[in-house]
Design a protein around this motif. Structure first.
Motif, PDB file in Angstrom:
ATOM      1  N   ILE A  29     -13.277   4.446   6.830  1.00 11.29           N
ATOM      2  CA  ILE A  29     -13.208   5.906   6.904  1.00 11.29           C
ATOM      3  C   ILE A  29     -14.456   6.493   6.265  1.00 11.29           C
ATOM      4  O   ILE A  29     -14.910   6.020   5.211  1.00 11.29           O
ATOM      5  CB  ILE A  29     -11.948   6.389   6.161  1.00 11.29           C
ATOM      6  CG1 ILE A  29     -10.719   5.965   6.952  1.00 11.29           C
ATOM      7  CG2 ILE A  29     -11.967   7.890   5.921  1.00 11.29           C
ATOM      8  CD1 ILE A  29      -9.437   6.098   6.198  1.00 11.29           C
ATOM      9  N   GLY A  35     -20.061   7.517  -1.634  1.00 12.56           N
ATOM     10  CA  GLY A  35     -19.838   6.164  -2.120  1.00 12.56           C
ATOM     11  C   GLY A  35     -20.135   5.153  -1.027  1.00 12.56           C
ATOM     12  O   GLY A  35     -20.774   4.122  -1.255  1.00 12.56           O
ATOM     13  N   LEU A  36     -19.699   5.465   0.179  1.00 11.88           N
ATOM     14  CA  LEU A  36     -19.776   4.510   1.291  1.00 11.88           C
ATOM     15  C   LEU A  36     -21.214   4.247   1.759  1.00 11.88           C
ATOM     16  O   LEU A  36     -21.627   3.090   1.912  1.00 11.88           O
ATOM     17  CB  LEU A  36     -18.935   5.063   2.461  1.00 11.88           C
ATOM     18  CG  LEU A  36     -18.838   4.216   3.716  1.00 11.88           C
ATOM     19  CD1 LEU A  36     -18.163   2.886   3.414  1.00 11.88           C
ATOM     20  CD2 LEU A  36     -18.068   4.950   4.805  1.00 11.88           C
ATOM     21  N   HIS A  77     -15.063  17.998  -4.762  1.00 15.69           N
ATOM     22  CA  HIS A  77     -15.041  18.189  -6.222  1.00 15.69           C
ATOM     23  C   HIS A  77     -15.272  19.674  -6.544  1.00 15.69           C
ATOM     24  O   HIS A  77     -14.661  20.216  -7.452  1.00 15.69           O
ATOM     25  CB  HIS A  77     -16.131  17.347  -6.887  1.00 15.69           C
ATOM     26  CG  HIS A  77     -16.035  15.872  -6.602  1.00 15.69           C
ATOM     27  ND1 HIS A  77     -14.906  15.287  -6.077  1.00 15.69           N
ATOM     28  CD2 HIS A  77     -16.934  14.863  -6.776  1.00 15.69           C
ATOM     29  CE1 HIS A  77     -15.108  13.977  -5.944  1.00 15.69           C
ATOM     30  NE2 HIS A  77     -16.334  13.701  -6.354  1.00 15.69           N
ATOM     31  N   THR A 111     -15.265  13.794  -1.969  1.00 15.61           N
ATOM     32  CA  THR A 111     -13.873  14.225  -1.867  1.00 15.61           C
ATOM     33  C   THR A 111     -12.965  13.454  -2.829  1.00 15.61           C
ATOM     34  O   THR A 111     -13.270  12.328  -3.226  1.00 15.61           O
ATOM     35  CB  THR A 111     -13.361  13.975  -0.434  1.00 15.61           C
ATOM     36  OG1 THR A 111     -13.337  12.549  -0.200  1.00 15.61           O
ATOM     37  CG2 THR A 111     -14.239  14.655   0.611  1.00 15.61           C
ATOM     38  N   ASP A 124     -13.696   9.092 -12.324  1.00 17.60           N
ATOM     39  CA  ASP A 124     -12.953   9.914 -13.277  1.00 17.60           C
ATOM     40  C   ASP A 124     -11.565  10.378 -12.839  1.00 17.60           C
ATOM     41  O   ASP A 124     -10.736  10.693 -13.682  1.00 17.60           O
ATOM     42  CB  ASP A 124     -13.804  11.147 -13.630  1.00 17.60           C
ATOM     43  CG  ASP A 124     -15.081  10.745 -14.345  1.00 17.60           C
ATOM     44  OD1 ASP A 124     -15.003  10.303 -15.491  1.00 17.60           O
ATOM     45  OD2 ASP A 124     -16.167  10.824 -13.731  1.00 17.60           O
TER      46      ASP A 124
END
Ligand SMILES: Cc1cc2nc3c(=O)[nH]c(=O)nc-3n(C[C@H](O)[C@H](O)[C@H](O)COP(=O)(O)OP(=O)(O)OC[C@H]3O[C@@H](n4cnc5c(N)ncnc54)[C@H](O)[C@@H]3O)c2cc1C
Length: 298
Positions: A29, A35-36, A77, A111, A124
């Motif tokens: 996804i 991050g991906l 965020h 997200t 976090d």
């Protein structure tokens, strides 16, 4: 550095995303991509397909339904940090998000769904979601499922998510009373991730009261998954909060933990992480307590 080749699919709905995930051997996804994409560029991840969920409207929004706050999995965020509803009903969440590094670029696109699905121990959200008693809502071929965050994250970068499932929302129970949140974090300088991050969710009767109705305190970064600090919570719950009690509760933080499970790696030794715990717990509780005047015990 470039990624390996992959096919790109834009999902129009949650059901469509699940279908796309089912028809590929190794699909991932794509949400904020923060991050991906770096992992794909480093070739640490080489999916053969990306399923872009960013156009699915039902994954957006932060709203209250009866006694639950629903945070859509695609909430950024920035949206979470700015949410008046969350500041009022579950303040530990926006307080925590303020500590996420990466600046505006990350805050405007990354997200909550991507963050919790990645389950990185230095991220976090997990501790904050655990302290707030959250459930992760997951959709897949068998429909919708609610999983407590304590069960959802199984270990470092590992969750109960199947390859054909996605995080659609996060649900947080609304509590009656004056709910206060705090977060204190010692950052790892290079990544900005938490070496130790302590999330505090306290409930008082009203904004003058110092009687702690409930205390939920969780730490991330310390072990493979976020953990509740039971001993600290027990020292506070049902008691008048005094400066002495606050210090004693923080001092007990490590007593309910399995010290053999404390992370010990090149980012920080187990000994250093444990040394950071007590001061970060104190800081986090103090932030949650806010402006209340605490009188010393006589
Ligand atoms: C410079 C920088 C600094 C950062 N600092 C911090 C920090 O201090 N603290 C912190 O907590 N985080 C930090 N992050 C991580 C960031 O906050 C994001 O949460 C994280 O990158 C993942 O969110 P995303 O939306 O970008 O997800 P993506 O990168 O799109 O996806 C991440 C992973 O989750 C999967 N995924 C995404 N959405 C879903 C979904 N809805 N359901 C199931 N699986 C999904 C993807 O397939 C992928 O495996 C930082 C990132 C950067 C780039």
């Amino acid at each position: 550095m470039h990624t390996e080749q992959f096919s790109y699919h834009r999902a129009e709905s949650v059901e469509h995303a699940v279908e796309l995930l089912e028809t590929s051997d190794d699909a991932r996804i794509l949400a904020g991509g923060q991050g991906l994409i770096p992992l794909m560029k480093k070739r640490e991840l080489t999916p053969d397909a990306l399923v872009d969920i960013t156009q699915i409207d039902e994954l957006r929004g932060i709203e209250r339904t009866d006694d639950t706050i629903r945070i859509g999995g695609l909430s950024t965020h920035r949206e979470i940090a700015d949410s008046a509803l969350l500041k009022e009903t579950a303040p530990v969440i926006p307080r925590t998000v303020a500590h996420i590094t990466g600046g505006q670029q990350v805050h405007n696109v990354a997200t909550i769904g991507g963050n919790i699905a990645r389950a990185h121990p230095g991220y976090d959200y997990e501790g904050a979601l655990l302290s707030a008693g959250s459930q992760i809502v997951v959709s897949g071929p068998a429909g919708k499922q609610r999983v407590p965050v304590s069960e959802f994250v199984r270990g470092p970068c590992s969750t109960t998510l199947a390859e054909t499932q996605l995080v659609t929302s996060i649900e947080i129970p609304v509590l009656s009373g004056d709910r206060r949140g705090g977060y204190a974090k010692k950052k790892e300088p290079a990544s900005g991730n938490a070496i130790v991050g302590v999330a505090t969710d306290l409930l008082f009767d009203d904004d003058q009261s110092t009687l702690v109705k409930s205390a939920r305190i969780a730490v991330n970064g310390l072990q493979g998954c976020a953990v509740r600090l039971d001993a600290t919570e027990n020292k506070l719950e049902g008691k008048q909060l005094t400066p002495d009690r606050l210090e004693a509760a923080a001092g007990d933080a490590s007593s309910s933990l399995d010290s053999s499970a404390v992370l010990d790696n090149k980012k920080a030794s187990a000994e250093y992480r444990l040394c950071l715990l007590e001061p970060q717990v104190q800081k986090s509780i103090r932030q949650a307590v806010g402006e209340r005047t605490l009188y010393s015990q006589t």
